[in-house]
Design a protein around this motif. Structure first.
Motif, PDB file in Angstrom:
ATOM      1  N   ASN A 200     -72.839  68.639  16.607  1.00  0.00           N
ATOM      2  CA  ASN A 200     -72.596  68.061  17.985  1.00  0.00           C
ATOM      3  C   ASN A 200     -74.025  67.546  18.488  1.00  0.00           C
ATOM      4  O   ASN A 200     -74.043  66.262  19.145  1.00  0.00           O
ATOM      5  CB  ASN A 200     -72.206  69.240  18.976  1.00  0.00           C
ATOM      6  N   TRP A 201     -75.136  68.065  18.060  1.00  0.00           N
ATOM      7  CA  TRP A 201     -76.565  67.593  18.493  1.00  0.00           C
ATOM      8  C   TRP A 201     -76.591  66.393  17.827  1.00  0.00           C
ATOM      9  O   TRP A 201     -77.165  65.352  18.641  1.00  0.00           O
ATOM     10  CB  TRP A 201     -77.363  68.452  17.901  1.00  0.00           C
ATOM     11  N   VAL A 202     -76.205  66.053  16.614  1.00  0.00           N
ATOM     12  CA  VAL A 202     -76.366  64.661  15.982  1.00  0.00           C
ATOM     13  C   VAL A 202     -75.465  63.863  16.498  1.00  0.00           C
ATOM     14  O   VAL A 202     -75.935  62.549  17.067  1.00  0.00           O
ATOM     15  CB  VAL A 202     -76.258  64.935  14.706  1.00  0.00           C
ATOM     16  N   LEU A 203     -74.223  63.891  16.890  1.00  0.00           N
ATOM     17  CA  LEU A 203     -73.177  62.863  17.070  1.00  0.00           C
ATOM     18  C   LEU A 203     -73.044  62.779  18.473  1.00  0.00           C
ATOM     19  O   LEU A 203     -72.551  61.875  18.953  1.00  0.00           O
ATOM     20  CB  LEU A 203     -71.761  63.600  16.356  1.00  0.00           C
ATOM     21  N   ILE A 204     -73.103  63.924  19.378  1.00  0.00           N
ATOM     22  CA  ILE A 204     -72.997  63.487  20.793  1.00  0.00           C
ATOM     23  C   ILE A 204     -74.490  62.676  21.382  1.00  0.00           C
ATOM     24  O   ILE A 204     -74.187  61.882  21.928  1.00  0.00           O
ATOM     25  CB  ILE A 204     -72.998  64.724  21.526  1.00  0.00           C
ATOM     26  N   PHE A 205     -75.475  63.052  20.828  1.00  0.00           N
ATOM     27  CA  PHE A 205     -76.484  62.401  21.451  1.00  0.00           C
ATOM     28  C   PHE A 205     -77.248  61.368  20.515  1.00  0.00           C
ATOM     29  O   PHE A 205     -78.258  60.798  20.899  1.00  0.00           O
ATOM     30  CB  PHE A 205     -77.819  63.494  21.817  1.00  0.00           C
ATOM     31  N   GLY A 206     -76.633  61.164  19.351  1.00  0.00           N
ATOM     32  CA  GLY A 206     -77.256  60.175  18.572  1.00  0.00           C
ATOM     33  C   GLY A 206     -78.441  60.467  17.925  1.00  0.00           C
ATOM     34  O   GLY A 206     -79.304  59.294  17.750  1.00  0.00           O
ATOM     35  N   HIS A 207     -78.730  61.671  17.550  1.00  0.00           N
ATOM     36  CA  HIS A 207     -79.914  61.793  16.670  1.00  0.00           C
ATOM     37  C   HIS A 207     -79.931  61.583  15.068  1.00  0.00           C
ATOM     38  O   HIS A 207     -78.783  61.158  14.557  1.00  0.00           O
ATOM     39  CB  HIS A 207     -80.464  63.328  16.868  1.00  0.00           C
ATOM     40  N   LEU A 208     -81.025  61.619  14.296  1.00  0.00           N
ATOM     41  CA  LEU A 208     -81.086  61.281  13.070  1.00  0.00           C
ATOM     42  C   LEU A 208     -80.489  59.919  12.505  1.00  0.00           C
ATOM     43  O   LEU A 208     -79.954  59.586  11.453  1.00  0.00           O
ATOM     44  CB  LEU A 208     -80.214  62.324  12.147  1.00  0.00           C
ATOM     45  N   GLY A 209     -80.720  59.010  13.719  1.00  0.00           N
ATOM     46  CA  GLY A 209     -80.377  57.575  13.270  1.00  0.00           C
ATOM     47  C   GLY A 209     -79.042  57.181  13.459  1.00  0.00           C
ATOM     48  O   GLY A 209     -78.673  56.236  13.080  1.00  0.00           O
ATOM     49  N   LEU A 210     -78.117  58.191  13.705  1.00  0.00           N
ATOM     50  CA  LEU A 210     -76.792  57.896  14.175  1.00  0.00           C
ATOM     51  C   LEU A 210     -76.620  57.485  15.601  1.00  0.00           C
ATOM     52  O   LEU A 210     -77.388  57.971  16.561  1.00  0.00           O
ATOM     53  CB  LEU A 210     -75.811  59.092  13.808  1.00  0.00           C
ATOM     54  N   PRO A 211     -75.647  56.844  15.900  1.00  0.00           N
ATOM     55  CA  PRO A 211     -75.305  56.061  17.380  1.00  0.00           C
ATOM     56  C   PRO A 211     -74.697  57.226  18.297  1.00  0.00           C
ATOM     57  O   PRO A 211     -74.108  58.315  17.557  1.00  0.00           O
ATOM     58  CB  PRO A 211     -74.314  55.041  17.174  1.00  0.00           C
ATOM     59  N   ALA A 212     -75.047  57.536  19.292  1.00  0.00           N
ATOM     60  CA  ALA A 212     -74.546  58.358  20.377  1.00  0.00           C
ATOM     61  C   ALA A 212     -73.159  58.114  20.560  1.00  0.00           C
ATOM     62  O   ALA A 212     -72.864  57.053  21.035  1.00  0.00           O
ATOM     63  CB  ALA A 212     -75.502  58.318  21.648  1.00  0.00           C
TER      64      ALA A 212
END
Length: 226
Positions: A200-212
């Motif tokens: 959730n932290w990565v995909l919702i907010f776009g962390h680790l270079g991934l889009p939000a």
């Protein structure tokens, strides 16, 4: 019949007299019973709470985006569980079936019950997944807010890949509970919730270079975790 009823009432109102105390009705477990009861109950409660916790975490985390996103995830998660609960209730029939086979020391019957549970899960998952993809017209018929429907439907649709793993977990939970092996299920549900929070932290907010991805990212995080 009156005799049987009388015996039942008499047993239900058994009076226990502790040394140095007045007679009291036996309503609470004794200390020697409480420990084993908690050892049985706490893992089962942990598993049940863990099943619900994914949707709660999704709702909390998307709440940082907007009120509309919060409403969409809450509605989408409610729709998911409204459909999944039918499959859950159906698969819970495995509990007494497996327990009876365990009591009879019939290992082939335990295996057959688990195999048939897997087949039932697959059959139940198909119509449930179809209904999840039809969330938009269902929400429209239910007169949900028009501005929330697209996001809520997107969340429900992307939850569809997780329905088969979800039901398979119920199969193995019921089977393993019946044979007294609780720790693998507890470990699985804890790891799944940790994975869900991280994704959730990565995909919702776009962390680790991934889009939000917002609400859609939350749905994918939960499906992957399941």
């Amino acid at each position: 019949l009156h005799s049987v009823q009388g015996d039942c009432v008499a047993n239900a109102k058994t009076i226990v007299k502790e040394p140095g105390t007045a007679p009291v009705a036996r309503l609470l477990p004794r200390k020697d019973e409480l420990g084993p009861m908690l050892r049985l109950a706490l893992p089962v409660v942990t598993i049940q709470v863990g099943l619900m916790a994914m949707g709660v975490v999704d709702t909390i985390m998307v709440g940082h985006i907007s009120a509309q996103a919060l409403a969409a995830v809450a509605l989408g998660n409610l729709y998911f569980f409204s459909l999944a609960v039918f499959g859950m209730g159906t698969l819970m029939v495995l509990d007494p079936v497996v327990a009876q086979a365990v009591g009879a020391k019939d290992d082939p019957a335990i295996a057959r019950a688990a195999q048939r549970g897997v087949l039932m899960a697959a059959l139940l998952a198909l119509p449930t997944a179809v209904l999840l993809t039809l969330a938009a017209p269902v929400f429209t018929l239910a007169h949900q807010p028009p501005e929330v429907i697209p996001l809520a439907a997107a969340y429900a649709t992307r939850s569809a890949p997780g329905i088969l793993p979800f039901l398979l977990f119920i199969v193995f939970r019921q089977s393993l509970q019946a044979v007294g092996r609780i720790s693998p299920i507890v470990s699985s549900i804890i790891l799944a919730n940790l994975a869900n929070a991280g994704l959730n932290w990565v995909l919702i907010f776009g962390h680790l270079g991934l889009p939000a991805m917002g609400v859609i990212g939350s749905a994918w995080a939960t499906s992957i975790s399941r």
